[in-house]
Design an enzyme around this catalytic site. Structure first.
Site, short mmCIF file in Angstrom:
data_model
loop_
_atom_site.label_atom_id
_atom_site.label_comp_id
_atom_site.label_asym_id
_atom_site.label_seq_id
_atom_site.Cartn_x
_atom_site.Cartn_y
_atom_site.Cartn_z
N ARG A 147 -17.28 -25.46 98.47
CA ARG A 147 -17.77 -24.68 96.73
C ARG A 147 -16.80 -23.91 96.94
NH1 ARG A 147 -22.49 -25.93 96.54
NH2 ARG A 147 -23.15 -28.04 95.17
N LYS A 171 -24.93 -23.26 94.93
CA LYS A 171 -25.60 -23.03 93.79
C LYS A 171 -27.10 -22.73 94.06
CE LYS A 171 -22.42 -26.30 90.77
NZ LYS A 171 -22.35 -27.23 90.14
N HIS A 243 -11.23 -27.47 94.75
CA HIS A 243 -12.92 -28.31 94.89
C HIS A 243 -12.13 -29.97 95.77
CE1 HIS A 243 -16.34 -28.37 93.29
NE2 HIS A 243 -16.79 -29.33 93.14
N ARG A 246 -12.62 -30.62 98.94
CA ARG A 246 -14.68 -30.95 98.99
C ARG A 246 -14.49 -32.22 98.57
NH1 ARG A 246 -20.01 -28.93 97.75
NH2 ARG A 246 -21.18 -29.70 96.32
N HIS A 269 -26.12 -31.18 97.26
CA HIS A 269 -26.33 -31.93 95.80
C HIS A 269 -27.88 -32.16 95.92
CE1 HIS A 269 -21.76 -34.08 95.99
NE2 HIS A 269 -21.59 -32.68 95.16
N TYR A 278 -18.71 -41.37 95.02
CA TYR A 278 -17.58 -40.64 97.00
C TYR A 278 -17.35 -42.57 96.97
CZ TYR A 278 -17.35 -35.54 96.14
OH TYR A 278 -17.09 -34.40 95.21
#
Length: 297
Positions: A147, A171, A243, A246, A269, A278
């Site tokens: 990120r 995150k 992004h 990514r 994730h 994806y």
């Protein structure tokens, strides 16, 4: 409890108990502020909001032309708030319990192909002082799937290039180890040993990998601008951002046969369902399969 107290308590809950990042906390509070703006003229406190009020609120924000995604995100933030109110303040009835979010289609992220990534990187002017820094940034973005916040926050002390790993803070301040490829390692070594070593670094920023001209860490906005200018330079029509690299990293891995769980771990994730986006297959590839193998083709 009034709105000001409730919002302040909710903010502390998100920061301290949920360990969310500043940007995530701000997003939740912005969602809640919209509900307050709806409730204030109606003299409704947080505890007085009913399911019917929330239905009217959703119709109210829909009138501003917000997309279904934006409305769903706002409702998600409000659901989190009322879960907090139930747990921490003993709210007996959760008004969001029976509220359904707008139905969403699965949005596919924009992806760059390898030629487009090469063109963007090749467009960097290495004769400029920031040239090698910018090239290294894009190699790391694409090579590690970071990120933009993880990129600008990358620390020299978290580079383990001898074993081909870097440690990043994702995150919610969650740390993870991410493998790094040979191209990204090569450019990091050049940048650190031949460019950054000669730069005057501002006090407090000695451990940040990517620095601006004043010797402080780069901002996320600056990375956006660098990528936007490169896209304009090569005449790229796609609307891209940091992004996008990514998304491209993950898509190319999955299309190449990488295990989805491994990609999930590298991206950081929490849920495998986030990574499953994806698994979309390139339409041109599907068409070629039909053309090559179907008897009627």
């Amino acid at each position: 409890m009034d709105w000001k107290t409730a919002i302040n308590d909710f903010k502390n809950y998100l920061q301290l108990e949920r360990a969310m990042s500043i940007n995530t906390v701000d997003a939740y509070l912005n969602d809640l502020t919209k509900l307050q703006q709806f409730a204030d003229p109606r003299s409704l406190s947080p505890a007085e909001i009913t399911s019917k009020d929330l239905q009217e609120f959703l119709a109210w924000i829909n009138g501003f032309g917000l997309s279904a995604y934006s409305q769903a995100r706002i409702l998600s933030g409000i659901k989190t708030f009322y879960l907090f109110m139930s747990l921490e303040h003993g709210l007996l009835e959760n008004p969001t319990a029976l509220i359904e979010a707008p139905r969403l289609g699965r949005k596919m992220p924009d992806v760059l192909n390898i030629k487009e990534i090469d063109r963007l990187i090749d467009a960097i002017d290495l004769s400029m002082p920031e040239g090698m820094r910018n090239k290294t940034m894009l190699e790391v973005l694409y090579g590690c799937g970071l990120r933009v916040s993880e990129l600008v926050g990358l620390k020299v002390s978290n580079l383990f290039l001898d074993v081909e790993f870097i440690k990043v803070e994702g995150k919610g301040s969650k740390e993870r180890l991410v493998p790094i490829g040979t191209q990204a390692i090569k450019h990091l070594c050049i940048y650190l040993n031949e460019v950054r070593v000669h730069q005057k670094i501002k006090s407090g920023y000695e451990d940040f990998v990517f620095l601006n001209r004043r010797g402080a860490s780069l901002t996320r906005v600056m990375v956006f601008i660098i990528i936007r200018d490169l896209a304009n330079k090569i005449g790229l029509k796609k609307k891209i951002s940091p992004h996008t690299f990514r998304h491209s990293f993950a898509t190319h891995l999955v299309e190449g046969g990488a295990d989805l769980r491994a990609v999930q771990e590298m991206l950081g994730h929490e849920s495998i369902t986030t990574t499953e986006i994806y698994t979309h297959v390139d339409r041109d590839y599907l068409q070629s399969v039909i053309t090559q193998y179907h008897p009627r083709s």
